[in-house]
Design a protein around this motif. Structure first.
Motif, PDB file in Angstrom:
ATOM      1  N   ASP A 141      -2.265 -11.382  -1.457  1.00 42.68           N
ATOM      2  CA  ASP A 141      -3.604 -10.854  -1.152  1.00 42.68           C
ATOM      3  C   ASP A 141      -3.504  -9.815  -0.044  1.00 42.68           C
ATOM      4  N   GLY A 143      -6.313  -8.579   1.361  1.00 46.55           N
ATOM      5  CA  GLY A 143      -7.503  -8.708   2.190  1.00 46.55           C
ATOM      6  C   GLY A 143      -8.507  -7.602   1.961  1.00 46.55           C
ATOM      7  N   THR A 180      -3.619  -8.998   5.241  1.00 49.12           N
ATOM      8  CA  THR A 180      -2.796  -9.518   4.162  1.00 49.12           C
ATOM      9  C   THR A 180      -2.428 -10.984   4.373  1.00 49.12           C
ATOM     10  N   SER A 181      -2.118 -11.657   3.256  1.00 51.31           N
ATOM     11  CA  SER A 181      -1.680 -13.047   3.330  1.00 51.31           C
ATOM     12  C   SER A 181      -0.201 -13.160   3.681  1.00 51.31           C
TER      13      SER A 181
END
Length: 241
Positions: A141, A143, A180-181
């Motif tokens: 991800d 985001g 971000t993940s």
């Protein structure tokens, strides 16, 4: 431990040194008589005045060694010593790099002092076998809802952002770094104008993004070899993490 970096330096030290002498310098290319060195090996050029220059062996012919410098050749003279290090280029790596800014050779350039690295990682690491590469099956991800919804990114995937100057590439990159993940961001700023680096860190990346990022910077005013190696250094750091 406090002495870790000194112990590591002693372990890497070779008491026997091969030495040559500069016979010609042009642009960023230096020719020397000796030392005994292999292509890809790092050498230290010691001028009569000024700091020691770092160079990489790019070709050898009989007793002639051709090197390309990572620094400007200002002050270099015929007869200056060229000392072989016995090592190829590598980057110091470790969790202590998070939140810091480094040059193309992995040296801190943010004024926050030196760091104690836990290990060294080769700049030119062997790529994994195609049969050892995992398929892209997990999502990362960013985001950013528009990207995650319309063009989702998989772990291990390459993607590119192409646009003209001043339309928001750096802003978008900073948004990804903050949201971000991913656990760690390794950001390489290669060929950027000097003023743009600090603008990106302070305005686009921000404190939140910086604390889990490692920045490798080689601006447009550095030698071409330094800019090329900056990309390899960033890749090596990313592979370590």
């Amino acid at each position: 431990m406090v002495l870790d970096k000194y112990v590591s330096a002693v372990e890497r030290t070779d008491p026997v040194k091969y030495v040559g002498k500069v016979k010609r310098a042009q642009g960023i290319l230096v020719e020397s008589t000796g030392p005994r060195a292999a292509v890809g090996e790092i050498c230290h050029i010691v001028p009569q005045t000024g700091p020691t220059l770092l160079a990489e062996v790019v070709a050898v012919h009989n007793e002639t060694v051709q090197l390309m410098c990572y620094d400007a050749l200002t002050g270099l003279e015929t007869g200056d010593l060229v000392v072989a290090s016995g090592e190829s280029l590598s980057a110091g790596v470790g969790p202590e790099m998070l939140g810091r800014v480094f040059d193309a050779l992995g040296r801190p350039m943010d004024g926050k002092g030196p760091i104690t690295v836990r290990d060294r990682y080769p700049i030119y690491a062997e790529p994994p076998s195609p049969m050892d590469r995992a398929p892209i099956s997990r999502r990362v991800d960013t985001g950013i809802r528009a990207i995650d919804a319309l063009t989702p990114i998989g772990r291990g995937q390459r993607m590119g952002i192409f646009a003209g100057s001043g339309v928001g590439k750096s802003t978008l990159l900073g948004m990804v770094a903050r949201n971000t993940s991913a656990d760690v961001n390794v950001i390489a700023l290669i060929g950027e104008r000097g003023r743009e680096v600090r603008e990106f860190i302070e305005a686009d990346l921000g404190e939140e993004g910086l604390k889990r990022s490692v920045l490798i910077v080689s601006t447009s005013d550095t030698p071409a070899l330094s800019r090329v190696r900056g990309a390899f250094t960033a890749t090596a750091v990313a592979e370590y993490f």
